[in-house]
Design an enzyme around this catalytic site. Structure first.
Site, PDB file in Angstrom:
ATOM      1  N   GLY A  86     -12.035  -1.638  -8.030  1.00  0.00           N
ATOM      2  CA  GLY A  86     -12.487  -0.815  -7.384  1.00  0.00           C
ATOM      3  C   GLY A  86     -13.965  -0.333  -7.152  1.00  0.00           C
ATOM      4  N   GLN A  89     -17.743   4.815  -3.862  1.00  0.00           N
ATOM      5  CA  GLN A  89     -18.411   5.154  -3.033  1.00  0.00           C
ATOM      6  C   GLN A  89     -19.843   5.390  -2.901  1.00  0.00           C
ATOM      7  OE1 GLN A  89     -16.684   6.979  -0.036  1.00  0.00           O
ATOM      8  NE2 GLN A  89     -18.461   6.415   1.871  1.00  0.00           N
ATOM      9  N   ARG A  95     -18.454   4.086   4.912  1.00  0.00           N
ATOM     10  CA  ARG A  95     -17.146   3.380   4.940  1.00  0.00           C
ATOM     11  C   ARG A  95     -16.802   1.505   4.985  1.00  0.00           C
ATOM     12  NH1 ARG A  95     -13.505   2.806   8.410  1.00  0.00           N
ATOM     13  NH2 ARG A  95     -13.946   3.035   9.534  1.00  0.00           N
ATOM     14  N   ASP A 130      -4.379  -1.390   2.880  1.00  0.00           N
ATOM     15  CA  ASP A 130      -3.169  -1.781   3.742  1.00  0.00           C
ATOM     16  C   ASP A 130      -4.022  -3.582   4.283  1.00  0.00           C
ATOM     17  OD1 ASP A 130      -0.971  -0.151   4.165  1.00  0.00           O
ATOM     18  OD2 ASP A 130      -2.666   0.881   4.986  1.00  0.00           O
ATOM     19  N   SER A 150       0.770  -1.127  -2.191  1.00  0.00           N
ATOM     20  CA  SER A 150       1.288  -0.294  -2.314  1.00  0.00           C
ATOM     21  C   SER A 150       1.677   0.628  -1.621  1.00  0.00           C
ATOM     22  CB  SER A 150       0.719   1.045  -3.588  1.00  0.00           C
ATOM     23  OG  SER A 150      -0.635   1.191  -3.214  1.00  0.00           O
ATOM     24  N   ASP A 155       2.679   8.648  -0.592  1.00  0.00           N
ATOM     25  CA  ASP A 155       2.864   9.389   0.550  1.00  0.00           C
ATOM     26  C   ASP A 155       4.254   9.756   0.341  1.00  0.00           C
ATOM     27  OD1 ASP A 155      -0.010   9.010   2.026  1.00  0.00           O
ATOM     28  OD2 ASP A 155       0.795   6.847   0.699  1.00  0.00           O
ATOM     29  N   ARG A 158       4.719  12.350  -2.045  1.00  0.00           N
ATOM     30  CA  ARG A 158       4.913  13.579  -1.849  1.00  0.00           C
ATOM     31  C   ARG A 158       5.589  13.834  -0.786  1.00  0.00           C
ATOM     32  NH1 ARG A 158      -1.122  10.796  -1.416  1.00  0.00           N
ATOM     33  NH2 ARG A 158      -2.466  11.738  -3.544  1.00  0.00           N
ATOM     34  N   ARG A 160       8.466  13.704  -0.258  1.00  0.00           N
ATOM     35  CA  ARG A 160      10.117  13.896  -0.979  1.00  0.00           C
ATOM     36  C   ARG A 160       9.769  15.318  -1.839  1.00  0.00           C
ATOM     37  NH1 ARG A 160      12.336   9.386  -4.117  1.00  0.00           N
ATOM     38  NH2 ARG A 160      13.817  10.138  -4.311  1.00  0.00           N
ATOM     39  N   HIS A 182      -1.211   3.886   4.702  1.00  0.00           N
ATOM     40  CA  HIS A 182      -2.081   4.686   3.951  1.00  0.00           C
ATOM     41  C   HIS A 182      -2.977   5.222   4.605  1.00  0.00           C
ATOM     42  CE1 HIS A 182      -2.696   6.230   0.027  1.00  0.00           C
ATOM     43  NE2 HIS A 182      -3.600   5.927  -0.277  1.00  0.00           N
TER      44      HIS A 182
HETATM   45  N1  LIG Z   1      -3.335   3.191  -3.245  1.00  0.00           N
HETATM   46  C1  LIG Z   1      -3.231   4.134  -3.115  1.00  0.00           C
HETATM   47  O1  LIG Z   1      -2.254   5.024  -3.636  1.00  0.00           O
HETATM   48  C2  LIG Z   1      -4.641   4.768  -4.188  1.00  0.00           C
HETATM   49  C3  LIG Z   1      -4.223   6.179  -5.271  1.00  0.00           C
HETATM   50  C4  LIG Z   1      -5.942   6.051  -5.836  1.00  0.00           C
HETATM   51  C5  LIG Z   1      -6.357   5.183  -5.773  1.00  0.00           C
HETATM   52  N2  LIG Z   1      -6.412   4.189  -5.379  1.00  0.00           N
HETATM   53  C6  LIG Z   1      -7.572   3.075  -5.293  1.00  0.00           C
HETATM   54  O2  LIG Z   1      -6.971   2.037  -6.490  1.00  0.00           O
HETATM   55  C7  LIG Z   1      -8.825   1.897  -6.405  1.00  0.00           C
HETATM   56  C8  LIG Z   1      -8.883   2.126  -8.127  1.00  0.00           C
HETATM   57  O3  LIG Z   1      -9.217   4.169  -8.304  1.00  0.00           O
HETATM   58  P1  LIG Z   1      -9.886   4.578  -9.471  1.00  0.00           P
HETATM   59  O4  LIG Z   1      -9.680   6.001  -9.092  1.00  0.00           O
HETATM   60  O5  LIG Z   1      -9.102   3.739 -10.999  1.00  0.00           O
HETATM   61  O6  LIG Z   1     -11.083   3.821  -9.725  1.00  0.00           O
HETATM   62  P2  LIG Z   1     -12.340   3.451 -11.327  1.00  0.00           P
HETATM   63  O7  LIG Z   1     -13.260   3.672 -10.590  1.00  0.00           O
HETATM   64  O8  LIG Z   1     -11.627   4.863 -12.300  1.00  0.00           O
HETATM   65  O9  LIG Z   1     -11.625   2.427 -11.488  1.00  0.00           O
HETATM   66  C9  LIG Z   1     -11.851   0.892 -10.799  1.00  0.00           C
HETATM   67  C10 LIG Z   1     -11.908   0.280 -11.890  1.00  0.00           C
HETATM   68  O10 LIG Z   1     -12.400  -1.124 -11.423  1.00  0.00           O
HETATM   69  C11 LIG Z   1     -12.872  -1.990 -11.860  1.00  0.00           C
HETATM   70  N3  LIG Z   1     -13.803  -3.420 -11.284  1.00  0.00           N
HETATM   71  C12 LIG Z   1     -15.035  -3.670 -10.183  1.00  0.00           C
HETATM   72  N4  LIG Z   1     -15.067  -4.555 -10.367  1.00  0.00           N
HETATM   73  C13 LIG Z   1     -13.686  -5.077 -10.678  1.00  0.00           C
HETATM   74  C14 LIG Z   1     -13.626  -6.729 -10.507  1.00  0.00           C
HETATM   75  N5  LIG Z   1     -14.372  -7.418  -9.654  1.00  0.00           N
HETATM   76  N6  LIG Z   1     -12.649  -7.164 -11.352  1.00  0.00           N
HETATM   77  C15 LIG Z   1     -12.233  -6.480 -12.467  1.00  0.00           C
HETATM   78  N7  LIG Z   1     -11.905  -4.765 -12.268  1.00  0.00           N
HETATM   79  C16 LIG Z   1     -13.158  -4.304 -11.343  1.00  0.00           C
HETATM   80  C17 LIG Z   1     -14.347  -1.188 -13.151  1.00  0.00           C
HETATM   81  O11 LIG Z   1     -14.981  -1.507 -13.561  1.00  0.00           O
HETATM   82  C18 LIG Z   1     -13.211   0.259 -13.176  1.00  0.00           C
HETATM   83  O12 LIG Z   1     -13.328  -0.034 -14.485  1.00  0.00           O
HETATM   84  C19 LIG Z   1     -10.252   2.618  -5.616  1.00  0.00           C
HETATM   85  O13 LIG Z   1      -9.881   1.820  -4.301  1.00  0.00           O
HETATM   86  C20 LIG Z   1      -8.789   4.111  -5.333  1.00  0.00           C
HETATM   87  O14 LIG Z   1      -8.929   4.193  -3.738  1.00  0.00           O
HETATM   88  C21 LIG Z   1      -5.335   4.062  -4.702  1.00  0.00           C
END
Ligand SMILES: NC(=O)c1ccc[n+]([C@@H]2O[C@H](COP(=O)([O-])OP(=O)(O)OC[C@H]3O[C@@H](n4cnc5c(N)ncnc54)[C@H](O)[C@@H]3O)[C@@H](O)[C@H]2O)c1
Length: 324
Positions: A86, A89, A95, A130, A150, A155, A158, A160, A182
């Site tokens: 990901g 920001q 957003r 989503d 996921s 959530d 959390r 529970r 989510h």
């Molecule tokens: N679903 C959930 O419940 C939940 C919970 C926490 C975080 N997240 C999400 O998970 C994602 C990652 O969060 P994080 O804290 O690990 O971020 P992070 O910045 O630590 O890690 C993201 C990684 O993705 C890599 N990346 C970017 N573009 C890429 C591509 N095209 N191919 C391969 N790798 C690529 C980056 O180099 C980086 O290492 C975010 O979107 C965050 O919002 C989701």
């Protein structure tokens, strides 16, 4: 032919995005033992290599597994591919622009996955989960069982945990579900919540632990919804609980467990909703989402789930319009 042979190399999990979430998931998965092979891929190659090396130094202390950095070629025989890649920001970034960038990233990854003719089940954790799950499904045309978000597994955990702490009951005896987005419009389903089989409406009056349990319930729901904001404010990101939640999801797929988890899935009329991905209770097996469980909700819960759908569809429309 066994289930894992059908889907790819036995218990090979490819993690795309080796940042905080990807590495925490890999660390937890390694200790869990559900995967035989863990491959990390990141746009920053050294990041994936560093994480793989660090993790592999712990191999003497965990169940047998192989950990390494990989490439798109690894999608071909993966059993499960987990996307945690990901963009963060940027200061002043809207957003919608962040959403566009993350949709682009997931689109690019799914393009590489389909080009390798992968038969894996794909689990998306990147946010907004989503919307990105919907984008990936539409792009690939894959059946809905094979691409999962996921969703609200975190959530619900959390929820529970907070109920367990509040009621003084082991979290394993607390069954509680958050459905919908989510995110801020997520819906606590009190009608499906029970402590060791006892509904909250029966448990609370008999417990005498708190005075106004309606007020306490509202406080718990607010805490669940705002958890991520508090953690991000305190330490920048959330990673450990989502890492464990991903182990639960991926373990259920690899072990064909038929576990019920609130993952994000494409609805095709269930709960009166369609053309949207959001979380509902799903039975997870080797094929991904094997079945959706359509529980009986109260009128208030149904309305809240419809509202959550509206929020998500607005976001999908914004994304569609931004792309035109
Ligand atoms: N679903 C959930 O419940 C939940 C919970 C926490 C975080 N997240 C999400 O998970 C994602 C990652 O969060 P994080 O804290 O690990 O971020 P992070 O910045 O630590 O890690 C993201 C990684 O993705 C890599 N990346 C970017 N573009 C890429 C591509 N095209 N191919 C391969 N790798 C690529 C980056 O180099 C980086 O290492 C975010 O979107 C965050 O919002 C989701």
């Amino acid at each position: 032919m066994s289930c894992t042979e059908k889907q790819g190399q036995p218990r090979k999990v490819v993690i795309v995005g080796a940042g905080d979430v990807g590495a925490s998931f890999a660390y937890a998965l390694l200790q869990n033992g559900a995967a035989e092979s863990i491959v990390l891929i990141d746009a920053r190659k050294e990041q994936a290599e560093g994480q793989a090396l660090d993790l592999s130094h712990g191999l003497p202390f965990v169940p047998t597994a192989v950990v390494r950095a990989g490439s798109a070629a690894d999608y071909a025989d993966a059993a499960v591919i987990v996307i945690t890649a990901g963009a963060k920001q940027k200061p002043g970034e809207s957003r919608l622009n962040l959403l566009k960038r993350n949709a682009h990233i997931v689109g690019q990854i799914m393009g590489e996955v389909t080009a390798r003719d992968s038969r894996a089940v794909v689990v998306i954790a990147s946010n907004p989960v989503d919307v990105l799950t919907f984008v990936a499904l539409k792009q690939t045309g894959w059946p809905r069982n094979r691409i999962i978000g996921s969703g609200t597994v975190l959530d619900s955990a959390r929820f529970r945990h907070l109920l367990s702490a509040h009621c003084g009951v082991d979290v394993r005896n607390v069954h509680a579900y958050i459905l919908g987005e989510h995110g801020d419009s997520e819906v606590p389903i009190w009608s499906m919540t029970n402590l060791a089989g006892m509904s909250m409406d029966d448990f609370c009056p008999a417990c005498h632990k708190c005075g106004d349990w309606n007020l306490e319930r509202d406080l718990i729901v607010t805490q669940v919804r705002d958890s991520a904001y508090h953690i991000i404010e305190a330490k920048g990101s959330t990673c450990y609980a989502i890492g464990l939640a991903l182990v639960r999801i991926v373990g259920a797929i690899l072990r064909n467990e038929h576990s019920v988890l609130t993952v994000s899935t494409l609805l095709e009329g269930e709960y009166g909703l369609q053309d949207v991905c959001l979380s509902v209770p799903c039975i997870l097996s080797q094929s991904g989402v094997e079945r959706i469980i359509e529980g009986k909700l109260t009128e208030g819960e149904k309305q809240a789930l419809h509202l959550s759908t509206t929020v998500l569809k607005e976001r999908l429309n914004e994304l569609k319009n931004a792309g035109e």
